[in-house]
Design an enzyme around this catalytic site. Structure first.
Site: not given
Length: 179
Positions: A113-115
């Site tokens: 997701f965020c990475v």
């Protein structure tokens, strides 16, 4: 120094309890090693925290706080975000420009997701990225184990060439600014 380390979403709610990411404590130790080397080289260290308006990871709650064991120094910066993209509706891009940053190092949570989203956005903005291949993690999902997710994203992100700048994988043991 023209490098910044982005430590993405290493927060209590992702490191303890039902949402404890795979090997979160080992990953925190690796992130601390990477951050120490980055600071020693004069790099900017930025801790990014995801937040929601209510419930899980709500701003100011215990689950929103940076994870226990994560070493944060007074000179480090913090940025709050509300989407998987650390640049979206945040001051991150301006902070990087104001500090003359041209290269990024990325680690943190959650890999898929965020990475992933932040790394792809960084490439699109023209930043080459070092992805610390053993300093990001996730919970996994019903189809892939956490180690499979991490390996998949290491392989996928390091093979993206369409943006121009590339992702280079480096282990914690081999991480050095300028290496």
């Amino acid at each position: 120094m023209n490098t910044a380390l982005l430590v993405i979403d290493v927060q209590q709610g992702l490191c303890e309890g039902e949402h404890d990411a795979f090997e979160s404590q080992q990953v925190i130790r690796r992130i601390n090693q990477v951050a120490d080397r980055a600071r020693a080289a004069g790099a900017l260290v930025v801790f990014i925290q995801h937040e929601s308006n209510a419930g899980y990871l709500e701003f100011g709650t215990d689950s929103w706080q940076l994870a226990r064991g994560l070493e944060v120094k007074a000179t480090d910066l913090r940025i709050r975000k509300t989407s998987p993209d650390s640049f979206h509706r945040t001051e991150l891009e301006q902070v990087l420009k104001d500090n003359g940053v041209t290269d990024l190092v990325v680690c943190g949570m959650h890999t898929e997701f965020c990475v992933d989203t932040t790394t792809r956005r960084a490439l699109a903005l023209g930043y080459p990225v070092i992805l610390v291949e053993d300093a990001h993690t996730t919970e996994g999902n019903q189809y892939l184990s956490a180690p499979q997710v991490v390996q998949h994203h290491n392989t996928t992100l390091s093979n993206i060439s369409s943006f121009g700048p590339r992702v280079r994988l480096v282990s914690t043991a081999d991480f050095r600014i300028g290496a």
